[in-house]
Structures are given as C-alpha cells and as structure tokens.
Write an enzyme that holds these catalytic residues in place. Structure first.
Site, mmCIF file in Angstrom:
data_model
loop_
_atom_site.group_PDB
_atom_site.id
_atom_site.type_symbol
_atom_site.label_atom_id
_atom_site.label_comp_id
_atom_site.label_asym_id
_atom_site.label_seq_id
_atom_site.Cartn_x
_atom_site.Cartn_y
_atom_site.Cartn_z
ATOM 1 N N HIS A 30 59.173 -58.974 -11.178
ATOM 2 C CA HIS A 30 58.124 -60.146 -10.433
ATOM 3 C C HIS A 30 56.769 -59.100 -10.535
ATOM 4 C CE1 HIS A 30 57.991 -58.502 -6.993
ATOM 5 N NE2 HIS A 30 59.063 -58.785 -5.886
ATOM 6 N N HIS A 33 56.481 -56.171 -9.106
ATOM 7 C CA HIS A 33 57.212 -54.884 -9.983
ATOM 8 C C HIS A 33 55.812 -54.275 -10.852
ATOM 9 C CE1 HIS A 33 60.689 -56.741 -8.103
ATOM 10 N NE2 HIS A 33 61.129 -55.025 -7.669
ATOM 11 N N LYS A 145 54.797 -51.330 -0.991
ATOM 12 C CA LYS A 145 54.684 -51.007 0.526
ATOM 13 C C LYS A 145 55.296 -52.233 0.796
ATOM 14 C CE LYS A 145 50.297 -48.443 1.157
ATOM 15 N NZ LYS A 145 49.229 -48.763 1.871
ATOM 16 N N ASP A 147 58.443 -53.226 1.574
ATOM 17 C CA ASP A 147 59.659 -52.443 1.682
ATOM 18 C C ASP A 147 59.514 -51.270 2.837
ATOM 19 O OD1 ASP A 147 61.994 -53.670 1.379
ATOM 20 O OD2 ASP A 147 60.996 -53.168 -0.494
ATOM 21 N N VAL A 173 52.350 -57.194 -3.518
ATOM 22 C CA VAL A 173 51.739 -58.177 -4.573
ATOM 23 C C VAL A 173 51.777 -59.377 -3.876
ATOM 24 C CG1 VAL A 173 50.803 -59.653 -6.827
ATOM 25 C CG2 VAL A 173 51.286 -56.487 -6.166
ATOM 26 N N LEU A 181 55.138 -61.514 -2.823
ATOM 27 C CA LEU A 181 56.262 -61.344 -3.748
ATOM 28 C C LEU A 181 57.089 -60.489 -4.254
ATOM 29 C CD1 LEU A 181 54.131 -61.119 -6.661
ATOM 30 C CD2 LEU A 181 54.947 -63.208 -5.523
HETATM 31 O O1 PAF Z 1 64.058 -51.361 -3.398
HETATM 32 C C1 PAF Z 1 64.682 -51.773 -4.046
HETATM 33 O O2 PAF Z 1 64.805 -52.646 -4.945
HETATM 34 C C2 PAF Z 1 65.836 -50.626 -3.717
HETATM 35 O O3 PAF Z 1 65.872 -50.351 -2.105
HETATM 36 C C3 PAF Z 1 66.163 -49.460 -4.689
HETATM 37 C C4 PAF Z 1 65.135 -48.204 -4.660
HETATM 38 C C5 PAF Z 1 65.256 -50.015 -6.378
HETATM 39 C C6 PAF Z 1 67.316 -48.571 -4.138
HETATM 40 O O4 PAF Z 1 68.129 -49.186 -5.107
#
Ligand code: PAF
Length: 275
Positions: A30, A33, A145, A147, A173, A181
């Site tokens: 999305h 990313h 951020k 996560d 975002v 998102l």
């Molecule tokens: O944040 C994510 O999409 C996942 O935890 C990652 C960092 C790609 C690891 O699988």
C-alpha cells in the site's frame, strides 16, 4: 524491474548494483510501503524489495494461510515506484529445511506489548530479517515506524550483531481519517472501516494530554481502553512507553511513544504515536 525467485539470481544482481537500500515486506503493498520505497530510492543507487510471507512470525491461529498474496499487483506498484529488483522466493527457497537456527531477541524486549500477545513473533521476524540481510547485503534497510517494536528489535539486532547495514525508519502513512495504512485493513468490513479511526483518535488524545502536562499515564491508558471497549473493540494494550526501549517511563522528560493494539471484529490493528 527484475523479479528474482532464487537467492542465486538475487545475489548476482546485487553484486553489480552499487549502493543498495533494501525494504523487506510481506507484500500486499500500500501507499505506506511505497513511501518507504521512495525514501529508499533517495538513499541509494538501487532499491531491492523482498516479498515473502514469513511463516515463522505467525502464531497458531493467526492469519498466515489467509494473508493476502498479491504478487502481480505488488510488482506493478514497485515498478512504478522505480524499484529495480524484487526478491520473491517461495518457502522452499528460503526454508529448504525447517529452520533450526534462530535469532532470539532479548526477552525484556519481546515479552512486552506485541510480544506478550504474539509469543515467538519477534523471533520469527528477527530470524527472517537476518537471513534476508545476509542474502541481500544492503547498505541500508528500511522499516516503518507503524511496527514500532519491530523497528526497535531489528535496530538492536543489527547493532548487537554488528551487521554491516544502516537501519532507517519510515514514518507511518495514514488515510485522511487517521487510520494507519496496513495490509490488514483489507480485512475490515465497510462498517468496521468506518469505526477504525477511533484507535488513532485515542492515541492523539493521550499524546495531546501528555504534551499538555497530564502525567497520570495509568488513567489516560485506562480511559482509552474503556473507550475502545465501550465502542465494541477488544483492546490488547494501550501503553505510554520510553521510545528507547519501550519500558514504562521513569522520567516524564524521557522521549515517549504511545502504542496500542486492539481487535475490531476479527481484525487486529496496531498503531502508535510519538509524543
Ligand atoms: O514488517 C513486515 O512486513 C515483516 O515483519 C518483515 C519485516 C518483512 C519480516 O517478515
């Protein structure tokens, strides 16, 4: 843009790619990313993105089997964003045998917040990210951020294992109504999607209160948990923590972040705000 399904093919491309910025993802991309991809493009000659739904980081009863796999649409977005290489291995390429060697992050960092509700999750994340970093050998690795705890765990892994990569953090975002998102937003029904911004609103309320000098964190957290429950959510946690290690603050002049996770219907959403 080239799509690589094997480690050998990705490594051959990486060898002649100059400075590389790497964005690991699980696909179903999305705008959040894509913003990371653009930031990556500003840092390096070449952006490499991985798309791999990593079984190791999903617990029993989580959404591994149903996690949306949308490689063709993802690749269209990545090509439009100027990404040069996509690494999209299947499971037999990345885990040709069940993974026996793992990265065990420090318990103090992964027994709290997400780790409390998703035991083993960060072990799976750290293990696959170390493996991906070894394969790609990038100069920079970017993580969102959104996560926040993942970013902290992975930054610490890179530092403590002296990995030759610089970790960069991308801002969350948001949709116009504030909802962060996330690929998991796609699980929400239309009615749930309309209610979903409440999580961000409550985080804003706590951030604003703390900034205005309210230091009764327990009451702020409890009020927000009650508000979620009253609106039909099932909250896991809302917590004001130190940014540095996500432990409860000792001094209110520590740099802080408020983090939350809650289920709306069947969908578990997480979000956070730096204070
Ligand atoms: O944040 C994510 O999409 C996942 O935890 C990652 C960092 C790609 C690891 O699988």
């Amino acid at each position: 843009m080239q799509i690589h399904h094997t480690i050998a093919s990705l490594r051959a491309a990486r060898a002649i790619a100059g400075k590389v910025a790497f964005v690991p993802t699980m696909g179903n991309l999305h705008e959040g990313h894509i913003t990371l991809m653009r930031e990556a493009g500003e840092k390096a000659d070449c952006v490499i993105v991985s798309i791999f739904v990593n079984r190791l980081q999903f617990g029993a009863g989580e959404d591994f089997d149903h996690y949306p796999r949308t490689l063709a649409a993802d690749c269209e977005m990545l090509a439009a964003a100027g990404v040069k290489h996509v690494f999209a291995p299947d499971e037999t390429e990345l885990y040709p045998q069940p993974q026996r060697y793992h990265v065990d992050p420090a318990p103090a960092q992964v027994s709290i917040l997400e780790g409390e509700f998703r035991p083993g999750h960060f072990r799976g994340v750290a293990t696959v990210v170390l493996k991906l970093l070894n394969i790609v050998q990038p100069d920079y690795a970017l993580f969102g951020k959104k996560d926040y705890q993942q970013l902290m765990v992975l930054s610490n892994m890179v530092r403590e294992l002296a990995l030759p990569v610089e970790v960069l953090a991308g801002d969350t975002v948001r949709a116009d109504d504030g909802l962060a998102l996330s690929s998991r937003n796609g699980y929400l029904s239309a009615a749930e999607r309309a209610r979903a911004p409440l999580l961000h609103q409550l985080l804003c309320r706590i951030r604003d209160a703390v900034r205005a000098g309210d230091h009764d964190l327990l009451k702020l957290e409890t009020d927000a948990l009650d508000a979620l429950a009253a609106a039909g959510w099932q909250p896991d946690y809302i917590a004001v923590r130190r940014r540095a290690d996500l432990q409860p603050p000792v001094h209110m002049d520590d740099a802080l972040v408020v983090l939350a996770a809650a289920k709306l219907g069947q969908t578990r959403l997480i979000d956070n705000l730096e204070i």
